[in-house]
Design a protein around this motif. Structure first.
Motif, PDB file in Angstrom:
ATOM      1  N   SER A   4       0.850  -1.199   0.000  1.00  0.00           N
ATOM      2  CA  SER A   4       0.000   0.000   0.000  1.00  0.00           C
ATOM      3  C   SER A   4       0.877   1.237   0.000  1.00  0.00           C
ATOM      4  N   ILE A   5       0.336   2.299  -0.595  1.00  0.00           N
ATOM      5  CA  ILE A   5       1.095   3.561  -0.651  1.00  0.00           C
ATOM      6  C   ILE A   5       0.121   4.729  -0.749  1.00  0.00           C
ATOM      7  N   ASN A   6       0.499   5.844  -0.149  1.00  0.00           N
ATOM      8  CA  ASN A   6      -0.292   7.073  -0.242  1.00  0.00           C
ATOM      9  C   ASN A   6      -0.231   7.607  -1.675  1.00  0.00           C
ATOM     10  N   ARG A   7      -1.362   8.075  -2.189  1.00  0.00           N
ATOM     11  CA  ARG A   7      -1.444   8.559  -3.582  1.00  0.00           C
ATOM     12  C   ARG A   7      -0.370   9.598  -3.885  1.00  0.00           C
ATOM     13  N   GLU A   8      -0.187  10.569  -2.963  1.00  0.00           N
ATOM     14  CA  GLU A   8       0.789  11.645  -3.215  1.00  0.00           C
ATOM     15  C   GLU A   8       2.217  11.110  -3.305  1.00  0.00           C
ATOM     16  N   LEU A   9       2.522  10.097  -2.454  1.00  0.00           N
ATOM     17  CA  LEU A   9       3.873   9.537  -2.453  1.00  0.00           C
ATOM     18  C   LEU A   9       4.148   8.728  -3.722  1.00  0.00           C
ATOM     19  N   LEU A  10       3.081   8.223  -4.362  1.00  0.00           N
ATOM     20  CA  LEU A  10       3.252   7.475  -5.605  1.00  0.00           C
ATOM     21  C   LEU A  10       3.247   8.397  -6.821  1.00  0.00           C
ATOM     22  N   LEU A  11       2.441   9.455  -6.755  1.00  0.00           N
ATOM     23  CA  LEU A  11       2.254  10.324  -7.913  1.00  0.00           C
ATOM     24  C   LEU A  11       3.556  11.015  -8.324  1.00  0.00           C
ATOM     25  N   LYS A  12       4.351  11.446  -7.326  1.00  0.00           N
ATOM     26  CA  LYS A  12       5.576  12.185  -7.659  1.00  0.00           C
ATOM     27  C   LYS A  12       6.563  11.319  -8.450  1.00  0.00           C
ATOM     28  N   PRO A  13       6.937  10.124  -7.954  1.00  0.00           N
ATOM     29  CA  PRO A  13       7.856   9.295  -8.762  1.00  0.00           C
ATOM     30  C   PRO A  13       7.240   8.832 -10.084  1.00  0.00           C
ATOM     31  N   LEU A  14       5.923   8.621 -10.097  1.00  0.00           N
ATOM     32  CA  LEU A  14       5.257   8.225 -11.346  1.00  0.00           C
ATOM     33  C   LEU A  14       5.418   9.309 -12.408  1.00  0.00           C
ATOM     34  N   LEU A  15       5.210  10.565 -12.002  1.00  0.00           N
ATOM     35  CA  LEU A  15       5.364  11.686 -12.944  1.00  0.00           C
ATOM     36  C   LEU A  15       6.811  11.833 -13.389  1.00  0.00           C
ATOM     37  N   LEU A  16       7.747  11.585 -12.464  1.00  0.00           N
ATOM     38  CA  LEU A  16       9.165  11.691 -12.808  1.00  0.00           C
ATOM     39  C   LEU A  16       9.541  10.707 -13.916  1.00  0.00           C
TER      40      LEU A  16
END
Length: 367
Positions: A4-16
């Motif tokens: 499990s992961i918080n959306r914000e913590l996943l979104l940043k590396p995903l965008l990178l």
């Protein structure tokens, strides 16, 4: 595999990493992102075989470690549309991965992680540290002069050079040239030149923020790698010889003209509205106290602008592609700009009047 992961913590590396995802590839796996779960850390990797982007995130791991690949575009769209701070749980089953968050459930098809290509291991033979703000300034000062889809493929990129305590960036499309250098007395580097492809340069600009934090740069024989606390970026290099730009630097300029950058930018922008849409030519008429700028187009429309200047030389008329000059004025940070001219058929050298960090050469046009 379950985490499990918080959306914000996943979104940043995903965008990178999403910048390296290949959108039109014939290899379906290049449209996916590799997820590598180990203990409480998640590593995301994307590649188009020319670039490779790696980013990291902390997770709440509830299962075994392992790897899988997930369609990048669909995953990014799902994450963006979920509510802020929602917790997303990933569960891998056979050829699918199930995502759940609150009352939302998604099932995405996966491809085997073993098929995911990784750029071979290599050692950088030149390595140095720079502030992110310095590296960004080095690249932003020159990137607009790179060629785009030129048959001379070595011009579709930027030359990065190291020598002693200097790092230089050079870009040219054959009609204009941009050079920027950074001097750092803590460096002692061998003489080295590599050509970074256009896509890699634009990706570096997207990744870097203008902050005073160190970033590590490695130059190898075929690759450049930039490593930061949040990401690792690798790009293949262009195999070719960059032209010897020092030979084309004008040396015969004997007429120097200094003016306020913003004023000049405004009059050139206005004149460019009525310039020929294809060639963007404007005519600059220099006299002792006046610079007259004129532009025409095939519809017989004309723009005329005047600017008071100090030009203690003979009158001079020269034509330029106004877009090239405006690009340079946007890149220069100084309040005053300095033009060094020779005659109507010679290139002009443009630089900031104070810093001298960057230098630009623009070829004249026959109008």
């Amino acid at each position: 595999m379950k985490f499990s992961i918080n959306r914000e913590l996943l979104l940043k590396p995903l965008l990178l990493v999403s910048g390296a995802v290949e959108r039109k590839s014939t290899l379906p796996i290049l449209g996916n992102i590799l997820f590598d779960v180990s203990a409480s850390s998640l590593t995301l990797t994307a590649t188009d075989l020319e670039l490779e982007m790696v980013a990291y995130a902390e997770i709440d791991n509830q299962g075994d470690q392992g790897k899988l690949t997930i369609p990048a575009r669909k995953l990014l769209d799902i994450c963006k549309s979920l509510p802020e701070n929602s917790i997303i749980t990933f569960t891998a089953e056979a050829d699918t991965v199930k995502l759940s968050s609150g009352r939302s459930r998604y099932s995405l098809s996966t491809l085997a992680a073993t098929d995911f290509p990784n750029i071979e291991e290599w050692k950088g033979d030149v390595e140095f540290k720079l502030l992110k703000s310095e590296l960004l300034r080095l690249i932003e000062s020159t990137h607009f002069s790179m060629a785009n889809q030129d048959v001379r493929y070595y011009l579709n990129g930027m030359s990065i050079e190291s020598e002693g305590n200097e790092i230089r960036s050079v870009a040219t499309d054959g009609h204009r040239l941009a050079i920027c250098k950074i001097v750092n007395d803590s460096l002692s580097l061998p003489a080295r030149q590599v050509i970074v492809p256009r896509k890699g340069i634009l990706e570096i600009i997207r990744l870097l923020s203008p902050v005073d934090e160190d970033v590590q740069v490695y130059l190898g024989s075929n690759h450049i790698r930039i490593i930061d606390s949040e990401f690792s970026f690798t790009s293949k290099l262009v195999d070719g010889r960059f032209p010897d730009y020092r030979r084309v630097l004008p040396r015969n300029g004997d007429k120097i003209f200094v003016t306020n950058k913003e004023q000049l930018r405004q009059v050139l922008s206005r004149a460019s509205i009525l310039s020929n849409e294809k060639f963007k030519g404007v005519r600059l008429n220099f006299s002792n106290s006046l610079l007259k700028i004129t532009a025409n187009n095939p519809e017989q429309e004309q723009a005329e602008e005047e600017l008071e200047i100090d030009f203690p030389y003979e009158n001079l008329e020269v034509g330029f592609n106004v877009s090239y000059v405006l690009d340079v004025l946007s890149a220069i940070k100084d309040e005053q700009v300095k033009f060094t001219l020779a005659d109507a058929n010679s290139s002009v050298v443009i630089e900031g009047d104070a810093s001298g960090e960057a230098l630009y050469v623009v070829m004249p046009m026959r109008l």
